[in-house]
Design a protein around this motif. Structure first.
Motif, mmCIF file in Angstrom:
data_model
loop_
_atom_site.group_PDB
_atom_site.id
_atom_site.type_symbol
_atom_site.label_atom_id
_atom_site.label_comp_id
_atom_site.label_asym_id
_atom_site.label_seq_id
_atom_site.Cartn_x
_atom_site.Cartn_y
_atom_site.Cartn_z
ATOM 1 N N GLU A 1 0.775 -1.157 -0.151
ATOM 2 C CA GLU A 1 0.082 -0.123 0.195
ATOM 3 C C GLU A 1 0.786 1.228 0.164
ATOM 4 O O GLU A 1 0.660 2.155 -0.684
ATOM 5 N N ASP A 2 1.878 1.104 0.838
ATOM 6 C CA ASP A 2 2.908 2.562 0.987
ATOM 7 C C ASP A 2 4.328 1.929 0.729
ATOM 8 O O ASP A 2 4.654 0.943 1.391
ATOM 9 N N TYR A 3 5.027 3.019 0.145
ATOM 10 C CA TYR A 3 6.569 2.600 0.038
ATOM 11 C C TYR A 3 7.262 3.846 0.561
ATOM 12 O O TYR A 3 6.839 4.968 0.312
ATOM 13 N N HIS A 4 8.194 3.379 1.475
ATOM 14 C CA HIS A 4 8.820 4.557 1.872
ATOM 15 C C HIS A 4 10.644 4.248 1.445
ATOM 16 O O HIS A 4 11.151 3.357 2.174
ATOM 17 N N LEU A 5 11.132 5.265 1.259
ATOM 18 C CA LEU A 5 12.622 5.040 0.920
ATOM 19 C C LEU A 5 13.299 5.869 2.073
ATOM 20 O O LEU A 5 13.234 7.226 2.163
ATOM 21 N N ILE A 6 14.121 5.262 2.646
ATOM 22 C CA ILE A 6 14.869 5.900 3.778
ATOM 23 C C ILE A 6 16.272 6.253 3.214
ATOM 24 O O ILE A 6 17.197 5.514 2.797
ATOM 25 N N ASN A 7 16.627 7.578 3.203
ATOM 26 C CA ASN A 7 18.038 8.011 2.956
ATOM 27 C C ASN A 7 18.103 9.551 3.543
ATOM 28 O O ASN A 7 17.416 9.729 4.657
ATOM 29 N N ASP A 8 19.196 10.193 3.194
ATOM 30 C CA ASP A 8 19.654 11.190 4.126
ATOM 31 C C ASP A 8 18.510 12.272 4.071
ATOM 32 O O ASP A 8 18.619 13.569 4.641
ATOM 33 N N TYR A 9 17.649 12.231 2.888
ATOM 34 C CA TYR A 9 16.662 13.163 2.698
ATOM 35 C C TYR A 9 15.420 12.941 3.749
ATOM 36 O O TYR A 9 14.391 13.905 3.715
ATOM 37 N N VAL A 10 15.371 12.053 4.589
ATOM 38 C CA VAL A 10 14.398 11.523 5.524
ATOM 39 C C VAL A 10 15.055 11.987 6.927
ATOM 40 O O VAL A 10 16.306 11.523 7.185
ATOM 41 N N GLN A 11 14.224 12.601 7.592
ATOM 42 C CA GLN A 11 14.724 12.872 9.099
ATOM 43 C C GLN A 11 14.999 11.451 9.929
ATOM 44 O O GLN A 11 14.264 10.692 9.679
ATOM 45 N N LYS A 12 16.081 11.575 10.763
ATOM 46 C CA LYS A 12 16.391 10.441 11.591
ATOM 47 C C LYS A 12 15.164 9.600 12.332
ATOM 48 O O LYS A 12 14.904 8.624 12.415
ATOM 49 N N GLU A 13 14.372 10.778 12.857
ATOM 50 C CA GLU A 13 13.259 10.303 13.710
ATOM 51 C C GLU A 13 12.171 9.339 12.985
ATOM 52 O O GLU A 13 11.427 8.626 13.141
ATOM 53 N N ASP A 14 11.889 10.375 11.732
ATOM 54 C CA ASP A 14 11.037 9.985 10.802
ATOM 55 C C ASP A 14 11.279 8.377 10.294
ATOM 56 O O ASP A 14 10.620 7.297 10.083
ATOM 57 N N ALA A 15 12.519 8.100 10.025
ATOM 58 C CA ALA A 15 13.351 6.936 9.408
ATOM 59 C C ALA A 15 13.177 5.917 10.358
ATOM 60 O O ALA A 15 12.639 4.845 10.103
ATOM 61 N N GLN A 16 13.171 5.892 11.741
ATOM 62 C CA GLN A 16 12.892 5.190 12.890
ATOM 63 C C GLN A 16 11.642 4.739 12.994
ATOM 64 O O GLN A 16 11.336 3.593 13.234
ATOM 65 N N THR A 17 10.703 5.651 12.832
ATOM 66 C CA THR A 17 9.143 5.285 12.850
ATOM 67 C C THR A 17 8.953 4.521 11.651
ATOM 68 O O THR A 17 8.078 3.492 11.859
ATOM 69 N N ILE A 18 9.158 4.881 10.674
ATOM 70 C CA ILE A 18 8.990 3.992 9.348
ATOM 71 C C ILE A 18 9.302 2.575 9.528
ATOM 72 O O ILE A 18 8.578 1.670 9.218
ATOM 73 N N ILE A 19 10.650 2.234 10.087
ATOM 74 C CA ILE A 19 11.004 0.906 10.407
ATOM 75 C C ILE A 19 10.157 0.209 11.390
ATOM 76 O O ILE A 19 9.866 -1.056 11.062
ATOM 77 N N GLN A 20 9.867 1.067 12.321
ATOM 78 C CA GLN A 20 9.141 0.183 13.418
ATOM 79 C C GLN A 20 7.698 -0.265 13.004
ATOM 80 O O GLN A 20 6.854 -0.970 13.384
ATOM 81 N N ASN A 21 7.048 0.568 12.084
ATOM 82 C CA ASN A 21 5.721 0.220 11.551
ATOM 83 C C ASN A 21 5.804 -0.554 10.103
ATOM 84 O O ASN A 21 4.691 -0.672 9.593
ATOM 85 N N ALA A 22 7.094 -0.845 9.469
ATOM 86 C CA ALA A 22 7.073 -1.401 8.311
ATOM 87 C C ALA A 22 6.595 -2.851 8.354
ATOM 88 O O ALA A 22 7.062 -3.807 9.290
ATOM 89 N N SER A 23 5.873 -3.423 7.229
ATOM 90 C CA SER A 23 5.502 -4.619 7.202
ATOM 91 C C SER A 23 6.595 -5.535 6.715
ATOM 92 O O SER A 23 6.759 -6.694 6.854
ATOM 93 N N ALA A 24 7.562 -4.831 5.722
ATOM 94 C CA ALA A 24 8.721 -5.407 5.108
ATOM 95 C C ALA A 24 9.719 -4.376 5.163
ATOM 96 O O ALA A 24 9.574 -3.257 4.970
ATOM 97 N N ILE A 25 11.035 -4.917 5.275
ATOM 98 C CA ILE A 25 12.262 -4.110 5.309
ATOM 99 C C ILE A 25 13.155 -4.578 4.037
ATOM 100 O O ILE A 25 13.337 -5.843 4.033
ATOM 101 N N PHE A 26 13.454 -3.679 3.224
ATOM 102 C CA PHE A 26 14.329 -4.117 1.969
ATOM 103 C C PHE A 26 15.495 -3.045 1.995
ATOM 104 O O PHE A 26 15.654 -1.917 1.946
ATOM 105 N N LEU A 27 16.904 -3.931 2.299
ATOM 106 C CA LEU A 27 17.976 -3.216 2.347
ATOM 107 C C LEU A 27 18.295 -3.134 0.895
ATOM 108 O O LEU A 27 18.945 -4.301 0.554
#
Length: 218
Positions: free
Chosen positions: A61-87
């Motif tokens: 449903e949603d895709y989130h790209l985590i990089n330097d353009y994402v705030q650190k706290e927001d990145a952590q929240t995205i990881i905590q709420n993710a259904s799947a994580i892709f490095l």
């Protein structure tokens, strides 16, 4: 039951049996968190890796790209709420540094999401990995790095293993006395699910300085 996929690189798409396994394992598809391996480069956006999932019919449903353009706290929240994580694949060193700087290592390790990593991403999922010039890294001195440590082994992924078997054995011999090492090239996968390990493609296990090709089980 935690599920982790250590992937090589796929020139086309996932093989049918790998796609089927992922279909069965990724049942919650609310959000996918993709972690860049070159965080300053916005173009490193996981288009290729996402195309593999799309072709296998795994749509979120949603895709989130985590990089330097994402705030650190927001990145952590995205990881905590993710259904799947892709490095994502690419630069192993830059991704490792980014994971540490954004304090994502422990969050990923504790996550109940399905965690996948391609090439560099798979290497950074492992407990430890060896960075040295002979493996293509721009360094003069070999260094042992800590990864996320999802499973207690090391990974050498997307390396021209078949033509460098003696080199691999020589360079990884000391580390293999400490922990097992799964080595693979392209079109390969190692799945760890509930403590069981499945193999797709040409994957080798190195332990106590000895290397053996593993049978496919996936």
């Amino acid at each position: 039951m935690k599920t982790h996929y250590y992937l090589g690189w796929f020139n086309d798409f996932f093989p049918e049996n790998l796609g089927k396994a992922l279909q069965e394992d990724i049942t919650d598809r609310k959000s996918l968190a993709m972690i860049s391996s070159n965080p300053l480069l916005y173009e490193d956006n996981g288009t290729t890796e996402r195309s593999w999932l799309d072709q296998a019919g795994i749509i979120f449903e949603d895709y989130h790209l985590i990089n330097d353009y994402v705030q650190k706290e927001d990145a952590q929240t995205i990881i905590q709420n993710a259904s799947a994580i892709f490095l994502l694949g690419g630069d192993t060193l830059k991704q490792n540094r980014f994971l540490i700087d954004y304090e994502l290592l422990d969050l990923i390790k504790k996550s109940r999401a399905v965690v996948m990593g391609a090439s560099a991403g798979a290497i950074n999922m492992s407990t430890k990995w060896l960075c040295l010039k002979n493996f293509g890294y721009p360094v003069e001195k070999s260094t042992l790095y800590d990864g996320i440590g999802l499973d207690n082994f090391s990974v050498l992924s997307h390396f021209d293993l078949e033509n460098n078997m003696e080199l691999v054995q020589y360079e990884l011999s000391a580390l293999s006395e400490e922990i097992s090492i799964y080595a693979s090239n392209k079109d390969c996968a190692v799945r760890v699910k509930g403590g069981n390990i499945d193999i797709l493609g040409n994957v080798y296990l190195m332990s106590h300085s000895k290397i053996q090709k593993l049978d496919e089980t996936l």
